[in-house]
Design a protein around this motif. Structure first.
Motif, PDB file in Angstrom:
ATOM      1  N   UNK A 107       0.821  -1.335   0.008  1.00 56.07           N
ATOM      2  CA  UNK A 107      -0.116  -0.052   0.012  1.00 56.07           C
ATOM      3  C   UNK A 107       1.003   1.257  -0.038  1.00 56.07           C
ATOM      4  N   UNK A 108       0.607   1.960  -0.963  1.00 52.60           N
ATOM      5  CA  UNK A 108       1.467   3.238  -1.089  1.00 52.60           C
ATOM      6  C   UNK A 108       1.077   4.425   0.059  1.00 52.60           C
ATOM      7  N   UNK A 109       2.048   4.840   0.681  1.00 50.30           N
ATOM      8  CA  UNK A 109       1.794   5.419   1.945  1.00 50.30           C
ATOM      9  C   UNK A 109       1.138   6.914   1.469  1.00 50.30           C
ATOM     10  N   UNK A 110       1.363   7.410   0.191  1.00 51.59           N
ATOM     11  CA  UNK A 110       0.941   8.632  -0.134  1.00 51.59           C
ATOM     12  C   UNK A 110      -0.571   8.713  -0.549  1.00 51.59           C
ATOM     13  N   UNK A 111      -0.863   7.621  -1.340  1.00 56.08           N
ATOM     14  CA  UNK A 111      -2.239   7.359  -2.033  1.00 56.08           C
ATOM     15  C   UNK A 111      -3.038   6.648  -1.021  1.00 56.08           C
ATOM     16  N   UNK A 112      -2.582   5.725  -0.021  1.00 53.08           N
ATOM     17  CA  UNK A 112      -3.313   4.816   0.758  1.00 53.08           C
ATOM     18  C   UNK A 112      -3.936   3.541  -0.032  1.00 53.08           C
ATOM     19  N   UNK A 113      -3.430   3.309  -1.020  1.00 57.30           N
ATOM     20  CA  UNK A 113      -4.178   2.208  -1.754  1.00 57.30           C
ATOM     21  C   UNK A 113      -2.594   1.386  -2.483  1.00 57.30           C
TER      22      UNK A 113
ATOM     23  N   UNK B  96      -7.829   1.269   1.085  1.00 58.83           N
ATOM     24  CA  UNK B  96      -8.509   2.275   1.681  1.00 58.83           C
ATOM     25  C   UNK B  96      -9.517   2.002   2.976  1.00 58.83           C
ATOM     26  N   UNK B  97      -9.582   0.458   3.098  1.00 62.53           N
ATOM     27  CA  UNK B  97     -10.735   0.007   4.277  1.00 62.53           C
ATOM     28  C   UNK B  97     -10.283  -0.800   5.071  1.00 62.53           C
ATOM     29  N   UNK B  98      -8.913  -0.670   5.792  1.00 62.93           N
ATOM     30  CA  UNK B  98      -8.294  -1.702   6.445  1.00 62.93           C
ATOM     31  C   UNK B  98      -9.347  -2.080   7.572  1.00 62.93           C
TER      32      UNK B  98
END
Length: 148
Positions: A17-23, A57-59
């Motif tokens: 998961x990309x730390x900037x985009x969150x996905x 997005x929805x962990x």
């Protein structure tokens, strides 16, 4: 009404998961989506945490995802995983559950990568098929040859 065979598709998640985009990055997401579509076309109902949790997005909470994943692995007819190199701790736990439950397992291993000894030797304890690949087309061809 026909009963779907159940498949659990596992692989590294949080580390992708990309730390900037969150996905998850597009390439990794597409790899999993391609496999989900492939198995659904073969009549499987596919459970995949990446998709379930919105690709990052929805962990879910640790307690929620652990209980759901264990229940889904317990109920699956086939377990398929990318173990990860470096190893994905969560995926390795799921592989352990699947092997302890004696589920048929397909491990997708990228050629030239290093995998844990317990992954390499798992076939001595559980029904494992190793699929080595260089690119996605390689394991898709091998899966097709299995006539699942």
């Amino acid at each position: 009404m026909s009963q779907h065979k159940k498949l659990f598709l596992a692989g590294p998640f949080k580390s992708l998961v990309n730390r900037k985009t969150g996905v998850m990055d597009h390439y990794e997401k597409q790899k999993l989506m391609q496999l989900i579509s492939y198995f659904e076309d073969k009549g499987f109902a596919v459970h995949n945490a990446h998709k379930r949790e919105g690709w990052g997005k929805d962990f879910m909470t640790p307690h929620e995802c652990t209980a759901i994943d264990f229940a889904e692995i317990s109920a699956c007819d086939l377990f398929v995983a990318f173990p990860g190199s470096p190893p994905s701790p969560g995926t390795h736990i799921e592989i352990g559950w699947a092997s302890a439950l004696q589920k048929p397992i397909i491990l997708l291993l990228e050629e030239g990568k290093d995998y844990a000894f317990l992954i390499q030797g798992l076939e001595s304890m559980a029904p494992v098929t190793y699929m080595y690949y260089q690119e996605e087309a390689d394991y898709l061809t091998k899966l097709e040859e299995m006539n699942l």
